[in-house]
Design an enzyme around this catalytic site. Structure first.
Site, PDB file in Angstrom:
ATOM      1  N   SER A 168       0.859  -1.193   0.000  1.00  0.00           N
ATOM      2  CA  SER A 168       0.000   0.000   0.000  1.00  0.00           C
ATOM      3  C   SER A 168       0.889   1.235   0.000  1.00  0.00           C
ATOM      4  O   SER A 168       1.012   1.950   1.005  1.00  0.00           O
ATOM      5  CB  SER A 168      -0.926  -0.030   1.217  1.00  0.00           C
ATOM      6  OG  SER A 168      -1.798  -1.134   1.151  1.00  0.00           O
ATOM      7  N   GLY A 170       0.733   4.216  -1.378  1.00  0.00           N
ATOM      8  CA  GLY A 170       0.143   5.526  -1.117  1.00  0.00           C
ATOM      9  C   GLY A 170      -0.056   5.792   0.360  1.00  0.00           C
ATOM     10  O   GLY A 170       0.144   6.917   0.838  1.00  0.00           O
ATOM     11  N   ASP A 171      -0.448   4.771   1.113  1.00  0.00           N
ATOM     12  CA  ASP A 171      -0.595   4.929   2.555  1.00  0.00           C
ATOM     13  C   ASP A 171       0.741   5.254   3.210  1.00  0.00           C
ATOM     14  O   ASP A 171       0.833   6.136   4.074  1.00  0.00           O
ATOM     15  CB  ASP A 171      -1.146   3.642   3.173  1.00  0.00           C
ATOM     16  CG  ASP A 171      -2.637   3.480   2.958  1.00  0.00           C
ATOM     17  OD1 ASP A 171      -3.373   4.459   3.145  1.00  0.00           O
ATOM     18  OD2 ASP A 171      -3.068   2.368   2.609  1.00  0.00           O
ATOM     19  N   SER A 172       1.773   4.520   2.825  1.00  0.00           N
ATOM     20  CA  SER A 172       3.079   4.716   3.450  1.00  0.00           C
ATOM     21  C   SER A 172       3.663   6.078   3.102  1.00  0.00           C
ATOM     22  O   SER A 172       4.250   6.750   3.954  1.00  0.00           O
ATOM     23  CB  SER A 172       4.036   3.603   3.026  1.00  0.00           C
ATOM     24  OG  SER A 172       3.572   2.348   3.475  1.00  0.00           O
ATOM     25  N   GLY A 175       1.889   8.580   5.202  1.00  0.00           N
ATOM     26  CA  GLY A 175       2.361   8.513   6.573  1.00  0.00           C
ATOM     27  C   GLY A 175       3.710   9.169   6.752  1.00  0.00           C
ATOM     28  O   GLY A 175       3.965   9.841   7.767  1.00  0.00           O
TER      29      GLY A 175
END
Length: 401
Positions: A168, A170-172, A175
């Site tokens: 994932s 985009g999430d990382s 973050g």
């Protein structure tokens, strides 16, 4: 007490689930912050059950992403839970959340309310599209953010469907930018004494890493597309099959490095060949150059290719699987493969180390993700907020904890 990292003494309250917000919290925790993760009673973070390996019914995404955190339960939708949260805010530096925009406000916990209790608190908000704009209200996942930002359009091979990375991403990325914003806001607070809102969007994080795609389009109408195993116009920088069938990365697109590659291959004349004499020429004749290097690599074992080129100052390396990564001597020497004691399975579980490495106050992995929700309720609510055992029992009976 020993210093655990550069953020030792900073307290972070983390609310939200899954990857983007909790990854920001993990990064802050890695650098020494005390991170208190809030989970609603009876509704633990689904990340506890994520991961592809299973042992004794447990999975291990949680082990790494919740490391260095303390777990408490709290229902923010109840008045008593809201008040406890605000008491925590009074004693904290940063709040990290990744709900859909408007959720905190719906619970009467928007930044204006937090600020009334603590003018120095920093609210880090991670969402799909940001806190403002016509699409702010939408829920966002990494897969859609990567696609909507244009990032996924550049992945894969020309003419084929745009695949995703098996992570994932985009999430990382979101973050990471959220944690960066938190650190910038912490510094600014030392100047003004005031907190602020850090607004990190998954789509914007994916957009931010796209190099020159926007000016290339703006100035020249260029729509960068997928280029398979190489970058168009950047040569040589590709993967080449070795004698045993495995692939090796060779990157020598800089003029000086290309000359070294030619010497190492026993083809010094290529460096002055007009087809390959400079960056632009090599880009125009990329296919031809890739064939020459590919023919050279095909007769050699991968280890020999890498050793020969590395000795000559040419960038080259293997394409490792995780099985090879965990035995990599460089990563081991740098402390990038760290044991986490996971209480759920009563054994150490290997995970990634702390990045970046600081010379004087390096970050640390002090614990794996808390085994059960509410593991630190007594420590936080009694030790930090001074609540009595009877008060906690009453809150549990009301479903607040």
């Amino acid at each position: 007490m020993s210093v655990t990292g550069p953020l030792d003494g900073i307290r972070v309250i983390e609310v939200g689930t899954l990857i983007s917000g909790p990854f920001a919290g993990r990064l802050l925790g890695d650098m020494g912050a005390e991170v208190v993760k809030i989970e609603p009673p009876g509704a633990p973070d689904p990340l506890r059950t994520w991961g592809q390996a299973e042992l004794d019914g447990h999975r291990f995404f949680w082990t790494v992403h919740a490391r260095n955190k303390k777990a408490v339960t709290l229902d923010l939708r109840k008045a008593a839970g809201r008040e406890l949260f605000l008491e925590l805010v009074e004693r904290s530096d940063i709040v990290v959340e990744n709900f859909r925009p408007g959720t905190l406000e719906k619970w009467n916990l928007g930044y204006d309310v937090l600020r009334e209790r603590n003018r120095g608190v920093i609210l880090v908000r991670v969402s799909g599209y940001g806190q403002t704009g016509p699409e702010a209200h939408k829920a966002g996942y990494a897969s859609v953010a990567e696609a909507a930002s244009g990032l996924r359009h550049m992945n894969g091979f020309p003419g084929g469907p745009p695949p995703r990375l098996a992570l994932s991403l985009g999430d990382s990325l979101a973050g990471m930018f959220a944690a960066q914003g938190a650190l910038a806001a912490l510094y600014r607070r030392t100047v003004t004494g005031e907190g602020q809102v850090v607004d990190a969007a998954l789509t914007e994080a994916c957009l931010a890493v796209q190099e020159s795609t926007i000016p290339d389009y703006d100035v020249g109408g260029v729509v960068r597309g997928p280029s398979g195993t190489r970058l168009e116009g950047i040569a040589p920088s590709n993967i080449y099959r070795s004698a045993d069938g495995s692939w090796v990365v060779i990157a020598a697109n800089q003029d000086t490095v290309f000359r070294r590659l030619c010497e190492a291959m026993g083809r010094p004349e290529l460096a002055t060949d007009e087809r390959f004499a400079d960056h632009g020429a090599r880009g125009r004749n990329q296919d031809e150059l890739d064939k020459i290097i590919g023919d050279w690599a095909a007769d050699r074992q991968p280890h020999d290719i890498i050793e020969t080129l590395s000795a000559a100052g040419v960038i080259a390396g293997p394409i490792n699987t995780v099985a090879e990564v965990v035995s990599d001597p460089q990563l081991r020497a740098r402390g990038m493969l760290v044991e986490h004691w996971d209480e759920r399975v009563e054994r150490s579980v290997l995970g990634p180390g702390v990045v970046p490495v600081l010379s004087d106050t390096p970050g640390t992995v002090r614990s794996a993700g808390p085994a059960v929700p509410g593991r630190h309720n007594d420590e936080i609510y009694r030790g930090l907020l001074g609540k009595s055992a009877d008060e906690l029992d009453a809150l549990r009976a009301e479903g607040v904890l």
